[in-house]
Design an enzyme around this catalytic site. Structure first.
Site, PDB file in Angstrom:
ATOM      1  N   SER A  14       0.836  -1.216   0.000  1.00  0.00           N
ATOM      2  CA  SER A  14       0.000   0.000   0.000  1.00  0.00           C
ATOM      3  C   SER A  14       0.868   1.262   0.000  1.00  0.00           C
ATOM      4  O   SER A  14       0.467   2.285  -0.560  1.00  0.00           O
ATOM      5  CB  SER A  14      -0.983   0.004   1.176  1.00  0.00           C
ATOM      6  N   LEU A  94      19.422  -4.100   5.627  1.00  0.00           N
ATOM      7  CA  LEU A  94      20.341  -3.938   4.494  1.00  0.00           C
ATOM      8  C   LEU A  94      21.781  -4.116   4.989  1.00  0.00           C
ATOM      9  O   LEU A  94      22.136  -3.693   6.082  1.00  0.00           O
ATOM     10  CB  LEU A  94      20.198  -2.556   3.872  1.00  0.00           C
ATOM     11  N   HIS A 110       8.292   3.510   8.664  1.00  0.00           N
ATOM     12  CA  HIS A 110       8.105   2.585   9.792  1.00  0.00           C
ATOM     13  C   HIS A 110       6.891   3.023  10.608  1.00  0.00           C
ATOM     14  O   HIS A 110       6.734   4.212  10.891  1.00  0.00           O
ATOM     15  CB  HIS A 110       9.366   2.548  10.667  1.00  0.00           C
ATOM     16  N   ASP A 146      15.700  -0.043  11.569  1.00  0.00           N
ATOM     17  CA  ASP A 146      14.814   1.111  11.749  1.00  0.00           C
ATOM     18  C   ASP A 146      15.542   2.288  12.406  1.00  0.00           C
ATOM     19  O   ASP A 146      15.043   2.908  13.358  1.00  0.00           O
ATOM     20  CB  ASP A 146      13.560   0.705  12.557  1.00  0.00           C
ATOM     21  N   GLN A 174      -1.544   7.924   7.641  1.00  0.00           N
ATOM     22  CA  GLN A 174      -0.484   8.926   7.820  1.00  0.00           C
ATOM     23  C   GLN A 174       0.807   8.497   7.114  1.00  0.00           C
ATOM     24  O   GLN A 174       1.532   9.323   6.581  1.00  0.00           O
ATOM     25  CB  GLN A 174      -0.212   9.162   9.317  1.00  0.00           C
TER      26      GLN A 174
END
Ligand code: GAR
Length: 202
Positions: A14, A94, A110, A146, A174
């Site tokens: 999405s 990564l 995130h 993150d 959001q």
């Protein structure tokens, strides 16, 4: 020349769709999604990309050592002359090799107010902790989970009757909004990084 975005995803897609929509509507000007890479076969996000006529590549990560895998992905991104990499529900860390290949050119979305609740099921973590405000974060990506300098955050109140589903749905709205905004800021070079801080220049 249009800036070329490479989207990496593992699932629903999405956030990819929101970026594609923002490009189509001009909210992100002068850009195109050059390639969508999934590490999972059958990720709905790749079907969404195909439906929009965007090139897709499935590169299964199972069983491959992290850097070996990342070398394949970076090669595909380079083949498509990607300027900016957007992680959109890409559930992999990564390697330093990948991060060095796109310095300050990788963004992630995130579903929490980082540095709170990194990792998986962040919305559930937030509810269980009992925070009264939740949100989402767009940040530059480094080799840690993150982490990396924060470009934009959105905050929203947690309601007494929220469940993981209702809170996740409001956060997702959001996410879609601030991811596009952050991509625009970065592509237009309207920021500088000072330490961990991303300062807007216009
Ligand atoms: C989004 O909520 C995104 O923030 C999260 O995965 C979901 C993907 O949804 N990403 C992470 O948790 C990264 N650590 P989508 O596939 O519909 O964009």
């Amino acid at each position: 020349m249009k800036k070329r975005i490479g989207v990496l995803l593992s699932g629903r897609g999405s956030n990819f769709e929101a970026l594609a929509e923002s490009i189509a509507s001009g909210r992100i000007p002068n850009a195109e999604i050059a390639i969508v890479v999934s590490n999972r076969d059958g990720a709905p996000g790749t079907d969404r990309a195909k439906a929009r006529g965007i090139a897709t590549r499935v590169i299964p990560s199972k069983g491959l050592e992290r850097e070996t895998y990342d070398r394949e992905v970076v090669a595909v991104l380079n083949e498509h002359k990607v300027d900016l990499v957007c992680l959109a529900g890409y559930m992999r860390l990564l390697s330093p090799y990948f991060v060095a290949a796109f310095p300050n050119r990788i963004l992630n979305i995130h579903p929490s107010l980082l540095p709170s609740f990194p990792g998986l099921e962040s919305q559930r973590q937030a509810l269980e902790y009992g925070v009264q405000f939740a949100g989402c974060t767009v940040h530059f990506v480094d080799e840690n989970l993150d982490a990396g300098p924060i470009v934009l955050q959105a905050v929203l109140p947690v309601n007494d009757n929220d469940t993981e589903d209702t809170l996740s749905a409001r956060i997702l709205e959001q996410e879609h909004r601030i991811y596009s905004e952050a991509v625009r800021i970065v592509l237009e070079d309207r920021y500088k990084i000072q330490g961990r801080r991303v300062i807007r220049t216009t």
